[in-house]
Design an enzyme around this catalytic site. Structure first.
Site, short mmCIF file in Angstrom:
data_model
loop_
_atom_site.label_atom_id
_atom_site.label_comp_id
_atom_site.label_asym_id
_atom_site.label_seq_id
_atom_site.Cartn_x
_atom_site.Cartn_y
_atom_site.Cartn_z
CD GLU A 494 -2.09 -1.69 2.78
OE1 GLU A 494 -2.26 -0.79 3.54
OE2 GLU A 494 -2.75 -2.84 2.85
CD GLU A 525 -3.48 -4.62 5.39
OE1 GLU A 525 -2.94 -3.39 5.46
OE2 GLU A 525 -4.58 -5.24 5.40
CD GLN A 547 0.62 2.48 4.88
OE1 GLN A 547 -0.47 2.95 5.34
NE2 GLN A 547 0.85 2.70 3.47
CG ASP A 550 -1.07 -1.73 13.82
OD1 ASP A 550 -2.29 -1.14 13.63
OD2 ASP A 550 -0.35 -1.09 13.12
CE1 TYR A 551 -2.93 -0.36 10.04
CE2 TYR A 551 -1.91 0.13 8.14
CZ TYR A 551 -2.84 0.42 9.13
OH TYR A 551 -3.17 1.92 9.44
CB ILE A 552 1.49 -8.03 10.95
CG1 ILE A 552 2.85 -7.45 10.30
CG2 ILE A 552 1.63 -9.65 11.31
CD1 ILE A 552 3.40 -8.33 9.17
CG HIS A 592 0.24 2.88 13.24
ND1 HIS A 592 -0.55 1.68 12.51
CD2 HIS A 592 -0.03 3.94 12.73
CE1 HIS A 592 -1.53 2.32 11.82
NE2 HIS A 592 -1.23 3.71 12.17
#
Length: 803
Positions: A494, A525, A547, A550-552, A592
């Protein structure tokens, strides 16, 4: 292969009949394997079974359109397809059911996955790529529903990359992007988000992907009316149908028992995907599941009598049999002879697989019985050992668990007895574990000379006039060197392409290397990771950017279930050296913030977890990983992009070693262990501690997985006799993992004069703003006081209570 129409037009009727009967034999073989497989589970020889009965005929059709070089990312019911390609025999089918750990006998996973999970070998025994264009390819299956979909996207995208990037020399991986990726999924699993995310992404990317949806109206016991709007997945996917003005999917529908139309449909789908690079969905309806979902239940419990009758009449094998007779391809008598012959052959292969599986275990049982016989005669507890021996002898079909359990219990009776017999038994048991444990535990990471552990450190070189630049410049210039040096490398995520990522670490590189190599993606993701897995399986070197850390969590199942287990579940015969790039640590606010680290560490074993403290270290990790075969997650420091660093002169060539810590400050009183952005606070606190007479040694972990392979931390503790682990994760998270490594793996407790201590963040994620960070995560003052308290306990006179 040619379609039925082509075959009729181009070959004799006798040859046409032979082709059809060959297919029928495969279908009957597969069905007989399913029937006998269920019995083997119910009699206890196998642990669990999930079979492809009812899906045989459409899989024959898929195999006809599948060409060498193509890839499959499939569903755990695709045994007929693998048999039709010649990639699975009945004996191998049963070897998988029995969990034979011999890779030569059970090439699908060497017993690491239950039956029904299929793979082809992309690597030879030395970890070198085979010629994937000259073989049929199947990526290793996983059980989580729809988990195969994200990987499918990457397998298909690789063909687009190979077709459109002329400078990639890939003779073993592609023939001008002519390969199709074939996916299969059950109708109920299309309810999963991974399915819809993949379908949307494939429509955007326009990749050669054919997805078969096997529709038997149920998901285990739950009918389609509870699964899918309108009870029809292709109906609700109509919006993806391409038209003359808009790109999209080609959507085809066909009945799963209609052999002739199935072959025509699959040939059409393959041609569209291969020639036009357009994704295709084939909705295969009116399928059955004759034995129910799995061996753990019976479908008679939830299907009506009318439905069961319909399934009996529309069984695809039965309908194909009727079609063969109606078209004068074979008589009923001929088919009966074929069926009887196959029934005998499959039973013979089953027995052979079982005997081959059992023989080495029986040998070990007999060895142990003999050892226990001798032990019983030499021991004062011989009567008890004899009973154990007799218990083992009564087990007709033993497991290795049975054998070793009896042997280890026998040792308890000779505690304190130093006899030749007891020594021989101890050695025999130890040897068994040494030999057998590897069958279950090897290849979590690369074990060849391509392991990241074998990449030699190359330090950054600095000119005398080296400029101080923002950390982002170092990352950017190193990526520039990477993409120039490695034509097979590409990055996507992204905001990664046009603006060069949100922190400008890829600034200007899309203009230089093109939109395929430096690419933007949608906000998705899970399929970003799936793209990376598929591309890596096909020989490319992808860097998938998530990005923020925490988006993991949006992709953790794909990383954990698929990427982290790829090398392990194929016992080293497939690899996906994907690099996941992300950023975290110390941002103000709930998101994040890096507070998922403990969970990430435990969920993705099989993927290296690297936590560089600055951008030079991060760049060095990328250079290291591109020289190796291990997948990795690199977490850059979010607050490090604007911090100044000296610019190295050897961009693209310096390498940060994995699994190696670095001592950033020497000291004699206490060892402080940390990583990432928090390390800067530790270094600050260490300077302040010198003002009160405390000389702290500071160690940067750098690599959480693997962790301190040279055990340098315990060497430091042996000198200071005290340790504090400082981490910004929640209590019991990464700090507990680190302390476990130090105490239980490195045995540091023997050197400690003070209780080991952890200092972590609060149990919640950080609140927003500077004060939120200060009261949520360890501050320099927290670190100072925590260390001071340790020294106060040791020497209250020199270090009186602070507060």
């Amino acid at each position: 292969m040619q379609s039925l129409t082509d075959l009729k037009d181009n070959i004799s009727f006798d040859d046409f009949k032979a082709e059809v009967l060959k297919d029928y034999k495969v279908a009957i073989t597969s069905r007989e394997c399913s029937l006998l497989g269920r019995r083997e589970v119910l009699t206890g020889k196998a642990k669990f079974g999930i079979f492809g009965d009812g899906k045989e005929v459409p899989q024959l059709a898929m195999a006809k359109a599948f060409k060498k070089g193509d890839w499959r990312s499939g569903y755990y019911r695709d045994q007929t397809f693998m048999m039709a390609l010649g990639e699975l025999t009945a004996e191998q089918f049963f070897a998988g059911l029995y969990a034979n750990t011999n890779l030569d006998l059970e090439p699908m996973s060497a017993g690491r996955q239950m039956g029904g999970h299929f793979v082809t070998h992309s690597l030879d025994e030395n970890g070198n790529w085979k010629d994937l264009t000259s073989q049929y390819n199947s990526s290793a299956d996983i059980s989580p529903t729809a988990g195969q979909m994200p990987r499918l996207l990457g397998l298909a995208q690789a063909s687009k990359i190979f077709k459109e990037l002329e400078h990639i020399n890939a003779p073993k991986f592609s023939k001008n992007g002519n390969e199709v990726a074939w996916g299969t999924i059950g109708n109920a699993s299309t309810s999963e988000g991974l399915f819809f995310e993949t379908i949307n992404a494939a429509g955007v990317l326009q990749v050669p992907m054919v997805t078969s949806i096997w529709d038997d109206e149920y998901g285990i016991s739950v009918h389609a009316k509870y699964q899918t709007t309108k009870e029809n997945i292709s109906e609700i996917l109509k919006g993806f149908q391409r038209d003359k003005d808009n790109k999209g999917f080609e959507i085809l529908r066909v009945k799963g028992w209609d052999y002739a139309n199935l072959v025509e449909t699959y040939m059409e789908a393959g041609a569209i995907a291969r020639n036009e690079h357009v994704p295709v969905i084939i909705h295969v309806t009116e399928l059955t599941q004759p034995q129910g979902h799995s061996t753990s239940g019976s479908h008679e419990r939830y299907k009506t009598g009318e439905r069961l009758q319909w399934e009996s009449e529309h069984d695809c094998n039965k309908k194909m049999r009727e079609w063969i007779i109606e078209n004068n391809i074979a008589t009923n008598e001929t088919l009966i002879d074929i069926e009887r012959t196959i029934k005998r052959e499959v039973k013979q292969q089953k027995n052979k697989a079982w005997n081959t599986f059992l023989a080495p275990i029986e040998k070990e049982k007999n060895e142990l019985v003999s050892l226990m016989q001798g032990l019983s005669k030499s021991s004062t507890n011989g009567v008890f050992i004899s009973k154990l021996k007799e218990s083992l002898e009564t087990i007709n079909e033993p497991t290795r668990k049975d054998i070793l359990s009896h042997g280890r219990k026998a040792l308890r009776y000779v505690i304190g007895e130093s006899t030749t017999e007891s020594t021989i038994l101890k050695n025999w048991i130890n040897e068994r574990f040494e030999n057998v444990q590897n069958d279950f535990s090897s290849h979590l990471y690369c074990e060849t000379d391509k392991s990241a552990l074998h990449v030699t450190e190359v330090k950054p070189v600095y000119n005398d006039d080296a400029e101080l630049v923002d950390g982002r410049v170092i990352i950017r210039d190193n990526f520039d060197a990477i993409f120039s040096k490695h034509p097979e490398a590409l990055v996507f995520g992204e905001d990664t392409g046009n603006i060069g990522d949100v922190n400008q670490g890829l600034e200007g590189l899309q203009a230089k290397y093109g939109e395929l190599r430096i690419a933007d993606t949608g906000i998705r993701e899970a399929t970003i990771i799936g793209q990376g897995i598929g591309l890596a399986l096909r020989g490319l070197r992808p860097i998938a950017e998530i990005q923020y850390l925490d988006y993991i969590l949006y992709a953790i199942n794909v990383i954990s279930d698929d990427l982290a287990t790829t090398h392990y579940r194929t016992k080293g015969r497939q690899k996906a050296p994907l690099i996941i790039r992300t950023r975290g640590h110390r941002l103000e606010g709930i998101w994040h913030s890096g507070s998922q680290m403990g969970g990430v560490l435990h969920l993705i074993r099989g993927v290296m977890v690297l936590v560089p403290r600055n951008m030079t270290k991060a760049a060095g990790f990328y250079n290291t990983l591109l020289e190796s075969d291990d997948p990795a997650l690199v977490v850059e420091c979010l607050n490090g992009y604007r911090l100044k660093e000296r610019q190295p002169a050897n961009m693209g060539n310096f390498k940060t070693p994995v699994g190696v810590v670095e001592t950033t400050k020497e000291g004699s009183d206490i060892t402080l262990v940390s990583y990432g952005s928090t390390l800067r606070l530790v270094e600050e606190a260490a300077k302040q501690l010198t003002t009160v007479g405390i000389d702290a040694e500071v160690i940067d972990i750098q690599s959480l997985v693997p962790f301190d392979i040279h055990h340098d931390i315990v060497k430091s503790i042996a000198k200071t006799n005290r340790v504090v682990v400082i981490d910004e994760d929640v209590p019991g998270g990464a700090s507990a993992y680190i302390m476990d490594k130090i105490l239980n793996e490195q045995n540091a407790f023997q050197f400690l004069d003070s209780a080991p201590k952890t200092l972590s963040a609060k149990a919640h994620r950080p609140a927003y703003g500077n004060d939120g960070d200060y009261f949520s995560k360890p501050s320099a003052e927290d670190i100072f006081e925590s260390v001071y308290d340790v020294m106060h306990e040791l020497n209250p006179t020199d270090f009186p209570k602070l507060r």
